[in-house]
Design a protein around this motif. Structure first.
Motif, PDB file in Angstrom:
ATOM      1  N   ASN B  32       0.828  -1.199   0.000  1.00 60.05           N
ATOM      2  CA  ASN B  32       0.000   0.000   0.000  1.00 60.05           C
ATOM      3  C   ASN B  32       0.872   1.263   0.000  1.00 60.05           C
ATOM      4  OD1 ASN B  32      -2.052   1.845   0.279  1.00 60.05           O
ATOM      5  ND2 ASN B  32      -2.393   1.425   2.455  1.00 60.05           N
ATOM      6  N   GLY B  33       0.650   2.134  -0.969  1.00 58.56           N
ATOM      7  CA  GLY B  33       1.408   3.372  -1.039  1.00 58.56           C
ATOM      8  C   GLY B  33       2.560   3.332  -2.026  1.00 58.56           C
ATOM      9  N   ASP B  34       3.032   2.140  -2.371  1.00 59.53           N
ATOM     10  CA  ASP B  34       4.108   2.027  -3.356  1.00 59.53           C
ATOM     11  C   ASP B  34       3.697   2.658  -4.684  1.00 59.53           C
ATOM     12  OD1 ASP B  34       5.520   0.595  -1.518  1.00 59.53           O
ATOM     13  OD2 ASP B  34       5.484  -1.316  -2.615  1.00 59.53           O
ATOM     14  N   VAL B  35       4.656   3.272  -5.343  1.00 56.22           N
ATOM     15  CA  VAL B  35       4.395   3.786  -6.682  1.00 56.22           C
ATOM     16  C   VAL B  35       4.120   2.611  -7.617  1.00 56.22           C
ATOM     17  CG1 VAL B  35       5.425   4.935  -8.678  1.00 56.22           C
ATOM     18  CG2 VAL B  35       5.737   5.896  -6.396  1.00 56.22           C
ATOM     19  N   PHE B  36       3.093   2.792  -8.425  1.00 52.61           N
ATOM     20  CA  PHE B  36       2.727   1.741  -9.381  1.00 52.61           C
ATOM     21  C   PHE B  36       3.527   1.900 -10.658  1.00 52.61           C
ATOM     22  CE2 PHE B  36       0.169   0.960 -13.238  1.00 52.61           C
ATOM     23  CZ  PHE B  36       0.048  -0.413 -13.163  1.00 52.61           C
ATOM     24  N   THR B  37       4.180   0.822 -11.057  1.00 56.93           N
ATOM     25  CA  THR B  37       4.884   0.858 -12.331  1.00 56.93           C
ATOM     26  C   THR B  37       4.492  -0.315 -13.218  1.00 56.93           C
ATOM     27  OG1 THR B  37       6.736  -0.424 -11.456  1.00 56.93           O
ATOM     28  CG2 THR B  37       6.922   1.971 -11.339  1.00 56.93           C
ATOM     29  N   SER B  38       4.212  -1.444 -12.563  1.00 58.32           N
ATOM     30  CA  SER B  38       4.077  -2.676 -13.336  1.00 58.32           C
ATOM     31  C   SER B  38       2.931  -3.547 -12.861  1.00 58.32           C
ATOM     32  CB  SER B  38       5.363  -3.509 -13.204  1.00 58.32           C
ATOM     33  OG  SER B  38       6.488  -2.730 -13.545  1.00 58.32           O
ATOM     34  N   LEU B  39       2.441  -4.343 -13.783  1.00 60.87           N
ATOM     35  CA  LEU B  39       1.604  -5.469 -13.418  1.00 60.87           C
ATOM     36  C   LEU B  39       2.521  -6.677 -13.253  1.00 60.87           C
ATOM     37  CD1 LEU B  39      -1.348  -5.009 -15.933  1.00 60.87           C
ATOM     38  CD2 LEU B  39      -1.173  -4.225 -13.556  1.00 60.87           C
ATOM     39  N   TYR B  40       2.034  -7.676 -12.538  1.00 63.64           N
ATOM     40  CA  TYR B  40       2.834  -8.859 -12.299  1.00 63.64           C
ATOM     41  C   TYR B  40       2.039 -10.099 -12.688  1.00 63.64           C
ATOM     42  CZ  TYR B  40       5.291  -5.395  -9.508  1.00 63.64           C
ATOM     43  OH  TYR B  40       5.949  -4.258  -9.099  1.00 63.64           O
ATOM     44  N   ALA B  41       2.642 -10.916 -13.514  1.00 63.75           N
ATOM     45  CA  ALA B  41       2.033 -12.205 -13.852  1.00 63.75           C
ATOM     46  C   ALA B  41       2.724 -13.261 -13.002  1.00 63.75           C
ATOM     47  CB  ALA B  41       2.216 -12.503 -15.336  1.00 63.75           C
ATOM     48  N   ILE B  42       1.958 -14.005 -12.254  1.00 61.98           N
ATOM     49  CA  ILE B  42       2.546 -15.014 -11.375  1.00 61.98           C
ATOM     50  C   ILE B  42       2.974 -16.222 -12.205  1.00 61.98           C
ATOM     51  CG2 ILE B  42       2.151 -16.506  -9.379  1.00 61.98           C
ATOM     52  CD1 ILE B  42      -0.020 -14.516  -8.506  1.00 61.98           C
ATOM     53  N   ARG B  43       4.249 -16.543 -12.108  1.00 61.52           N
ATOM     54  CA  ARG B  43       4.756 -17.741 -12.804  1.00 61.52           C
ATOM     55  C   ARG B  43       4.636 -18.967 -11.910  1.00 61.52           C
ATOM     56  NH1 ARG B  43       8.163 -18.549 -16.813  1.00 61.52           N
ATOM     57  NH2 ARG B  43       9.540 -19.803 -15.501  1.00 61.52           N
ATOM     58  N   THR B  44       5.143 -18.795 -10.692  1.00 65.71           N
ATOM     59  CA  THR B  44       5.015 -19.878  -9.715  1.00 65.71           C
ATOM     60  C   THR B  44       4.733 -19.253  -8.365  1.00 65.71           C
ATOM     61  OG1 THR B  44       7.367 -19.795  -9.148  1.00 65.71           O
ATOM     62  CG2 THR B  44       6.730 -21.299 -10.910  1.00 65.71           C
ATOM     63  N   GLY B  67      -0.335 -17.876 -13.223  1.00 69.81           N
ATOM     64  CA  GLY B  67      -1.110 -17.483 -14.389  1.00 69.81           C
ATOM     65  C   GLY B  67      -1.994 -16.281 -14.150  1.00 69.81           C
ATOM     66  N   GLU B  68      -2.146 -15.880 -12.889  1.00 72.31           N
ATOM     67  CA  GLU B  68      -3.011 -14.738 -12.606  1.00 72.31           C
ATOM     68  C   GLU B  68      -2.193 -13.444 -12.489  1.00 72.31           C
ATOM     69  OE1 GLU B  68      -6.670 -17.223 -10.624  1.00 72.31           O
ATOM     70  OE2 GLU B  68      -5.204 -16.388  -9.247  1.00 72.31           O
ATOM     71  N   ILE B  69      -2.900 -12.338 -12.672  1.00 74.82           N
ATOM     72  CA  ILE B  69      -2.237 -11.037 -12.754  1.00 74.82           C
ATOM     73  C   ILE B  69      -2.544 -10.231 -11.495  1.00 74.82           C
ATOM     74  CG2 ILE B  69      -2.098  -8.875 -14.085  1.00 74.82           C
ATOM     75  CD1 ILE B  69      -1.246 -11.309 -15.690  1.00 74.82           C
ATOM     76  N   ILE B  70      -1.539  -9.646 -10.879  1.00 77.21           N
ATOM     77  CA  ILE B  70      -1.814  -8.754  -9.756  1.00 77.21           C
ATOM     78  C   ILE B  70      -1.172  -7.391  -9.980  1.00 77.21           C
ATOM     79  CG2 ILE B  70      -2.311 -10.442  -7.968  1.00 77.21           C
ATOM     80  CD1 ILE B  70       0.471 -10.552  -7.180  1.00 77.21           C
ATOM     81  N   GLY B  71      -1.765  -6.407  -9.324  1.00 80.05           N
ATOM     82  CA  GLY B  71      -1.241  -5.046  -9.406  1.00 80.05           C
ATOM     83  C   GLY B  71      -2.217  -4.066 -10.041  1.00 80.05           C
ATOM     84  N   LEU B  72      -3.359  -4.556 -10.510  1.00 87.23           N
ATOM     85  CA  LEU B  72      -4.328  -3.710 -11.220  1.00 87.23           C
ATOM     86  C   LEU B  72      -4.835  -2.546 -10.363  1.00 87.23           C
ATOM     87  CD1 LEU B  72      -6.461  -6.628 -12.740  1.00 87.23           C
ATOM     88  CD2 LEU B  72      -4.815  -5.198 -13.974  1.00 87.23           C
ATOM     89  N   ASP B  73      -4.784  -2.728  -9.050  1.00 87.38           N
ATOM     90  CA  ASP B  73      -5.258  -1.686  -8.146  1.00 87.38           C
ATOM     91  C   ASP B  73      -4.440  -0.399  -8.274  1.00 87.38           C
ATOM     92  OD1 ASP B  73      -3.241  -3.578  -6.788  1.00 87.38           O
ATOM     93  OD2 ASP B  73      -3.092  -1.732  -5.614  1.00 87.38           O
ATOM     94  N   GLY B  74      -3.207  -0.515  -8.770  1.00 83.38           N
ATOM     95  CA  GLY B  74      -2.329   0.661  -8.781  1.00 83.38           C
ATOM     96  C   GLY B  74      -2.572   1.625  -9.930  1.00 83.38           C
ATOM     97  N   ILE B  75      -3.300   1.171 -10.952  1.00 88.73           N
ATOM     98  CA  ILE B  75      -3.427   1.981 -12.164  1.00 88.73           C
ATOM     99  C   ILE B  75      -4.102   3.324 -11.901  1.00 88.73           C
ATOM    100  CG2 ILE B  75      -4.449   2.084 -14.481  1.00 88.73           C
ATOM    101  CD1 ILE B  75      -4.301  -1.018 -14.518  1.00 88.73           C
ATOM    102  N   VAL B  76      -5.168   3.306 -11.112  1.00 87.33           N
ATOM    103  CA  VAL B  76      -6.013   4.492 -11.002  1.00 87.33           C
ATOM    104  C   VAL B  76      -5.312   5.686 -10.369  1.00 87.33           C
ATOM    105  CG1 VAL B  76      -7.117   3.710  -8.865  1.00 87.33           C
ATOM    106  CG2 VAL B  76      -8.254   5.392 -10.303  1.00 87.33           C
ATOM    107  N   THR B  77      -4.471   5.435  -9.366  1.00 87.27           N
ATOM    108  CA  THR B  77      -3.825   6.567  -8.683  1.00 87.27           C
ATOM    109  C   THR B  77      -2.316   6.599  -8.882  1.00 87.27           C
ATOM    110  OG1 THR B  77      -3.587   5.239  -6.689  1.00 87.27           O
ATOM    111  CG2 THR B  77      -5.559   6.632  -6.847  1.00 87.27           C
ATOM    112  N   ASP B  78      -1.797   5.652  -9.671  1.00 86.81           N
ATOM    113  CA  ASP B  78      -0.348   5.494  -9.825  1.00 86.81           C
ATOM    114  C   ASP B  78       0.332   5.034  -8.548  1.00 86.81           C
ATOM    115  OD1 ASP B  78       0.029   6.079 -12.551  1.00 86.81           O
ATOM    116  OD2 ASP B  78      -0.179   8.217 -12.146  1.00 86.81           O
ATOM    117  N   HIS B  79      -0.489   4.639  -7.581  1.00 83.79           N
ATOM    118  CA  HIS B  79       0.064   4.063  -6.357  1.00 83.79           C
ATOM    119  C   HIS B  79      -0.765   2.840  -5.982  1.00 83.79           C
ATOM    120  CE1 HIS B  79       1.818   8.072  -6.129  1.00 83.79           C
ATOM    121  NE2 HIS B  79       2.696   7.579  -5.292  1.00 83.79           N
ATOM    122  N   HIS B  80      -0.114   1.858  -5.450  1.00 79.47           N
ATOM    123  CA  HIS B  80      -0.849   0.677  -5.013  1.00 79.47           C
ATOM    124  C   HIS B  80      -1.684   1.002  -3.782  1.00 79.47           C
ATOM    125  CE1 HIS B  80       0.700  -2.274  -7.794  1.00 79.47           C
ATOM    126  NE2 HIS B  80       1.907  -1.734  -7.665  1.00 79.47           N
TER     127      HIS B  80
END
Lengths: 220, 220
Positions: B32-44, B67-80
Motif C-alpha cells: 500500500n502506497g508504493d508507486v505503481f509501475t508494473s503489473l505482475y504475472a505469477i509464474r510460480t 497465471g493470474e495477474i496482480i497489481g491492477l489496483d495501482g493503475i487508477v492513482t499510480d500508487h498501489h
DNA sequence: GTAACTCCTTGATGCAAATCAAACGATGAC
DNA sequence: GTCATCGTTTGATTTGCATCAAGGAGTTAC
C-alpha cells in the motif's frame, strides 16, 4: 472531472458515443445474461447494480450517479453478469465497446482513461469488501453516507444535505445488513445528533462524528 | 489459458515482460502506497492481496496463483492501494504498465486481453460481495473450497485434493469471519463426511454436497 | 374523502457468529 | 532429547444483528 483532454481530443472522444438512451425509474439498462455491446456513461439519473443467486438472494454491488460508467462487468464474457436498474429517470450515453477499443488504440489518453476507470472500480470494490468483512453496522452506514456526500459534493451538491435515491432495503443489501438494521442505525445517528433524517432526506449535522464512527483511529 | 494468440503474437507478447522477480514466502511484492509501475504475472507460487485500515483491521481481498495477474489496483492513482504477500516462494514476470499500454495499442488481441483481465477481476469481486453480504459461514467456506479446487484443476491439479497455502485466519479474513468459525466449519464438513481435513491438507469426498451447501437451489 | 399500497420505524425475541479460554499438534531452535 | 512458538481445534459464554411482529407515514387510485 479533470481528464487531461484538450478540446481536440474531446471532439474525437465524442465519436465513441453512438446514441443516448433514456431509462425510466425502475427499468433496467441491462440485466444478467444480456449480450455485452456497450459501456454506458450516466448523463443524468441514478442507478444501482446488483447480482443475484438462483435462490433469489440479491446483492447490490454499487450505486452510480452522473459521470460514472457502468457495464464493465460484461467485457470478460461478452455477457453482463449483473443488473443495472435506474433508481430515478435517467439518461445514458451508449458507448459501443468496439468504438472504445478502436479509439483508445489511437488516443493514449483515452486508453489510459479506460484503464483508470476499471482500476478505480476494482479499488472501490476492495473497500466494499473491507466494509462487509470487517465493519459493524454503524460503521458501514457512516462510510456509506460519507462516500455518497463526497461524490455528490464533487458534482456541485451540498456536502451536508442529500435525498437518498434508494430504499432502506437497497442500502441494506449494499451494506450487507437488513433494512431494519439500516433504519435503526439512522435513528441512532439521529438520536446522537449526528444527522437529521426524515425518510429519504438526510442532513449531516456533524461530519467529524461520522468520520470518527467510520474510522475511530484517524480522527481522535 | 486459451488466449487466441498465435505464435507470432506470443513473441511480441514477450516484449511486455521486462524482468522476472523472485519473492520469498512472507515477503511483499508491493505494498500500500508504493508507486505503481508494473503489473505482475505469477509464474510460480501463491499470493494474497489485502487492504487494511489505520486501526489495524485487515481484509484479504483475494488469493492469486500461477497465471493470474496482480497489481491492477495501482493503475487508477499510480500508487498501489493494497499489499501483495507471497504465501509461498514465488516468481513473477514484471510487466511495466507503460509497455502493456504501448503494445496493446499495436495489438488488439492484447488490448482485449487486458480489458478482460480487469473485467474478470471486477466480476470476481462482485461475487465476493455476494458472499460477504448474503451468505452464512458454511456457505462461504463451501464456495471458497469449490473456487480453489476449480482453479487448481484448471492448472492440472486434482479436483478433490489440495494443500492450502493460507492459514485459517487468512481464509477467515477473506470470507469475513473469524479463524475459529473457519475451523468449526471445516470440522463440520469433516463430521458430515463431505471433506477430510488434516491441518492444511484437504480432500473433498463429496463435491455435490459442497455445491448444495453453496447453493441449495440449483442442485436439488 | 378513503382504501390500498409501499416504505419506514420501533419493539420483542432468537440465533449465528464473535469472543474468551484452554489445550493440542506441528515445527524449529538449541 | 526439551523448550518455545505458532497455528489449529474445541468448549463456554456473550453479543450484534436477524427475525418476527405491529403500527405509522407517505403516496397513488378512485
Amino acid at each position: 472531472m479533470p481528464t487531461g483532454f484538450n478540446t481536440d481530443d474531446m471532439k474525437k472522444l465524442d465519436e465513441v458515443v453512438a446514441t443516448r438512451r433514456r431509462v425510466k425509474q425502475g427499468e433496467m439498462l441491462f440485466s444478467n445474461g444480456d449480450v455485452f455491446t456497450s459501456l454506458y456513461a450516466i448523463r443524468t439519473g441514478f442507478f444501482k447494480t446488483c447480482v443475484s443467486t438462483e435462490d433469489g438472494r440479491e446483492q447490490v454491488t454499487g450505486f452510480q450517479m452522473a459521470g460514472e460508467i457502468i457495464g464493465l462487468d460484461g467485457i470478460v464474457t461478452d455477457h453482463h453478469s449483473c443488473n443495472a436498474v435506474a433508481l430515478e429517470d435517467a439518461e445514458v450515453c451508449v458507448m459501443p465497446f468496439a468504438n472504445v477499443e478502436d479509439l483508445s488504440r489511437e488516443f493514449p489518453l483515452l486508453q489510459r482513461h479506460v484503464h483508470k476507470i476499471m482500476s478505480r472500480e476494482i479499488v472501490r470494490e476492495n473497500s466494499v469488501m473491507m466494509l462487509l468483512g470487517n465493519m459493524r453496522a454503524e460503521e458501514r452506514l457512516a462510510a456509506f453516507l460519507l462516500n455518497l456526500t463526497q461524490r455528490l459534493h464533487a458534482r456541485g451538491f451540498s456536502q451536508t444535505e442529500l435525498t437518498l435515491r434508494m430504499s432502506r432495503e437497497e442500502i441494506g443489501s449494499y451494506l450487507g445488513m437488513k433494512l431494519e438494521t439500516v433504519s435503526r442505525a439512522f435513528s441512532k445517528f439521529s438520536d446522537d445528533g449526528i444527522i437529521e433524517v426524515k425518510q429519504r432526506y438526510v442532513r449531516i449535522l456533524n461530519t467529524d462524528a461520522l468520520k470518527k464512527i467510520f474510522n475511530p483511529e484517524t480522527c481522535s
